[in-house]
Scaffold this motif. Structure first.
Motif, short mmCIF file in Angstrom:
data_model
loop_
_atom_site.label_atom_id
_atom_site.label_comp_id
_atom_site.label_asym_id
_atom_site.label_seq_id
_atom_site.Cartn_x
_atom_site.Cartn_y
_atom_site.Cartn_z
N ILE A 117 0.85 -1.20 0.00
CA ILE A 117 0.00 0.00 0.00
C ILE A 117 0.88 1.25 0.00
O ILE A 117 1.76 1.38 0.87
CB ILE A 117 -0.90 0.02 1.26
CG1 ILE A 117 -1.76 -1.24 1.32
CG2 ILE A 117 -1.77 1.28 1.29
CD1 ILE A 117 -2.50 -1.41 2.64
N GLY A 118 0.65 2.16 -0.96
CA GLY A 118 1.38 3.42 -0.95
C GLY A 118 1.93 3.77 -2.32
O GLY A 118 2.13 2.88 -3.16
N ALA A 119 2.19 5.06 -2.54
CA ALA A 119 2.62 5.51 -3.87
C ALA A 119 3.96 6.23 -3.84
O ALA A 119 4.34 6.88 -4.80
CB ALA A 119 1.56 6.45 -4.45
N GLY A 120 4.68 6.10 -2.73
CA GLY A 120 5.98 6.77 -2.65
C GLY A 120 7.13 5.83 -3.01
O GLY A 120 6.91 4.68 -3.40
N GLN A 121 8.35 6.34 -2.84
CA GLN A 121 9.55 5.58 -3.22
C GLN A 121 9.63 4.26 -2.45
O GLN A 121 10.00 3.23 -3.01
CB GLN A 121 10.79 6.45 -2.94
CG GLN A 121 12.11 5.84 -3.37
CD GLN A 121 12.27 5.78 -4.89
OE1 GLN A 121 11.48 6.35 -5.64
NE2 GLN A 121 13.28 5.06 -5.33
N SER A 122 9.27 4.27 -1.14
CA SER A 122 9.36 3.04 -0.35
C SER A 122 8.43 1.98 -0.90
O SER A 122 8.79 0.79 -0.95
CB SER A 122 8.98 3.30 1.11
OG SER A 122 9.87 4.18 1.67
N ALA A 123 7.23 2.38 -1.33
CA ALA A 123 6.28 1.43 -1.90
C ALA A 123 6.86 0.87 -3.20
O ALA A 123 6.85 -0.35 -3.43
CB ALA A 123 4.94 2.11 -2.17
N GLY A 124 7.38 1.75 -4.06
CA GLY A 124 7.95 1.32 -5.33
C GLY A 124 9.07 0.31 -5.10
O GLY A 124 9.13 -0.74 -5.75
N GLU A 125 9.94 0.62 -4.14
CA GLU A 125 11.06 -0.29 -3.86
C GLU A 125 10.56 -1.62 -3.28
O GLU A 125 11.09 -2.68 -3.59
CB GLU A 125 12.04 0.36 -2.89
CG GLU A 125 12.88 1.43 -3.59
CD GLU A 125 13.72 2.25 -2.63
OE1 GLU A 125 13.70 1.97 -1.41
OE2 GLU A 125 14.39 3.19 -3.10
N ALA A 126 9.52 -1.56 -2.46
CA ALA A 126 8.97 -2.79 -1.87
C ALA A 126 8.41 -3.69 -2.98
O ALA A 126 8.68 -4.89 -3.01
CB ALA A 126 7.88 -2.45 -0.86
N VAL A 127 7.66 -3.09 -3.91
CA VAL A 127 7.07 -3.89 -5.00
C VAL A 127 8.18 -4.53 -5.83
O VAL A 127 8.17 -5.74 -6.09
CB VAL A 127 6.15 -3.01 -5.90
CG1 VAL A 127 5.68 -3.80 -7.12
CG2 VAL A 127 4.96 -2.49 -5.11
N VAL A 128 9.17 -3.72 -6.20
CA VAL A 128 10.26 -4.23 -7.04
C VAL A 128 11.04 -5.33 -6.29
O VAL A 128 11.45 -6.33 -6.87
CB VAL A 128 11.19 -3.07 -7.47
CG1 VAL A 128 12.48 -3.58 -8.08
CG2 VAL A 128 10.45 -2.18 -8.46
#
Ligand SMILES: Cc1cc2nc3c(=O)[nH]c(=O)nc-3n(C[C@H](O)[C@H](O)[C@H](O)COP(=O)(O)OP(=O)(O)OC[C@H]3O[C@@H](n4cnc5c(N)ncnc54)[C@H](O)[C@@H]3O)c2cc1C
Length: 378
Positions: A181-192
């Motif tokens: 959940i989330g649209a910031g850099q931490s979310a992006g890194e978590a998904v990747v």
């Protein structure tokens, strides 16, 4: 133990201020887990987001220049490559370890659990029960205390609901259904980080926004921007608020776009509080999505609020004048409580967005050391 100045926190802000005070031979003590955010709360696979010019720990003689560190510790070819883009986290951690081993003072590796006043003195109590009496306190405790979870997640108690602050705990998840959940850099890194070995559903309130600040600008431009940024303090309140809002929009660096937008990631636009997420045995069930998840990663960020400084006793906290839940600060970062200073993210509305990042450490360190020199010259 008694000291003149006590610094609560040993991140980039606390250590930079300590370096500045040490340079002026002003007695101080500092406590905290040194650079803990960077060693323990960032993914091993990430690169730091800020430019190297703006990721330096302040030291009055520029001893901790990142460029010098990289060229002294890597081959010419490696150094050139490292300096051409964002610093990989392992390089940045190596740099911080070098700073940590080089400073000429000891950091007390403890957190403060209670801060109160006794007459004119501040009393800081550490985790091990030790007490430190000081004339001045500088709060540089970073953002951990401000971790934010949406309402609907607050009532779920499960070890598999993880805020990205505790990022290291999900690094070994495999073959799981994961909700990020989330649209910031931490979310992006978590998904990747998770998407190749797990089934990832990625929930954002708005479509993701991909943006990267221009990196590696010429040094003189950076130096000028850094020199000018303290004057933010003198802008009218409305202008400061408007400018700060530009930096609040969550953004993800474009290098992650291809992976994040690939077919392997299920993307949903909604608010976490609309999912009706609840625990069903050890799993999470969303009524709205009719889906079950093994784990939830809340990359839901931080809500900065002076009332989150729970270690400060209520009487002291209430006596700090605040505006919109941020402390009112003077040009030296001093609160309305004499000799109590606050730096870092809590100073952003007064001192500008630089204070949320390492780039703000220089101003804070220089201002506070000047103030201390004026008041405590021996
Ligand atoms: C995942 C992530 C990535 C980021 N990437 C960047 C980036 O690339 N570039 C950038 O400029 N900024 C980045 N930031 C922002 C970052 O918060 C700041 O750059 C910087 O670390 C702030 O420094 P600080 O000293 O205020 O806080 P922190 O680095 O958080 O350090 C806080 C210190 O306070 C201590 N502490 C906490 N509570 C107590 C207590 N009660 N008593 C005593 N000590 C205490 C901790 O142990 C620690 O030593 C990132 C933040 C996150 C979460």
């Amino acid at each position: 133990m008694k000291t003149k100045i006590f610094i609560i926190g040993a991140g980039p802000y606390g250590v930079s201020i300590a370096n500045a005070l040490h340079g002026k031979k002003i007695p101080f003590a500092i406590a905290g887990k040194t650079f803990s955010l960077w060693y323990e709360h960032t993914l091993d696979t990430m690169s730091i987001r800020s430019d190297w010019h703006s990721s330096e720990i302040y030291e009055p003689n520029d001893k901790y220049n990142v460029r010098d560190f990289v060229y002294n510790n890597y081959t010419q070819e490696e150094a050139k490559k490292i300096m051409s883009y964002q610093l990989p986290i392992d390089v940045f951690r190596k740099y911080l370890r070098f700073v940590e081993s080089d400073v000429n003072y000891k950091v007390i590796p403890q957190h403060v659990v209670k801060l109160s006043k006794n007459g004119d003195a501040f009393i800081s109590e550490l985790e091990n029960g030790d007490k430190i009496e000081s004339e001045v306190v500088i709060i540089a405790n970073g953002i951990e205390a401000h971790k934010y979870l949406p309402e609907s997640l607050l009532k779920i108690n499960s070890p598999d609901l993880i805020h990205t602050w505790n990022v290291h705990k999900y690094t070994d998840w495999k073959n799981k259904n994961v909700l990020v959940i989330g649209a910031g850099q931490s979310a992006g890194e978590a998904v990747v980080h998770l998407y190749e070995q797990n089934n990832v559903t990625w929930l954002t309130r708005n479509p993701p926004f991909f943006f990267s600040e221009p990196l590696n600008l010429p040094t003189p431009i950076f130096k000028l921007a850094l020199k000018l940024s303290p004057f933010f303090y003198f802008f009218p309140y409305w202008a400061r608020k408007k400018f700060t809002r530009i930096f609040v929009k969550p953004a993800i660096t474009p290098n992650l776009k291809e992976k994040l937008m690939s077919d392997k990631v299920i993307r949903i636009i909604d608010d976490a509080d609309n999912l009706g997420l609840e625990l069903n045995g050890e799993k999470f069930y969303s009524k709205k999505l009719n889906k079950t998840f093994d784990g939830v990663v809340a990359s839901t960020g931080y809500k900065i609020d002076i009332n989150n400084l729970k270690f400060a006793d209520a009487q002291l906290l209430n006596s700090i004048k605040s505006e919109d839940n941020f402390p009112v600060l003077d040009f030296d970062f001093q609160t309305s409580v004499k000799n109590l200073f606050i730096v870092g993210a809590l100073s952003e509305p007064h001192y500008g967005p630089a204070q949320k990042f390492i780039m703000g450490t220089g101003h804070a360190a220089v201002r506070i050391a000047r103030w201390a020199e004026k008041n405590f010259r021996q």
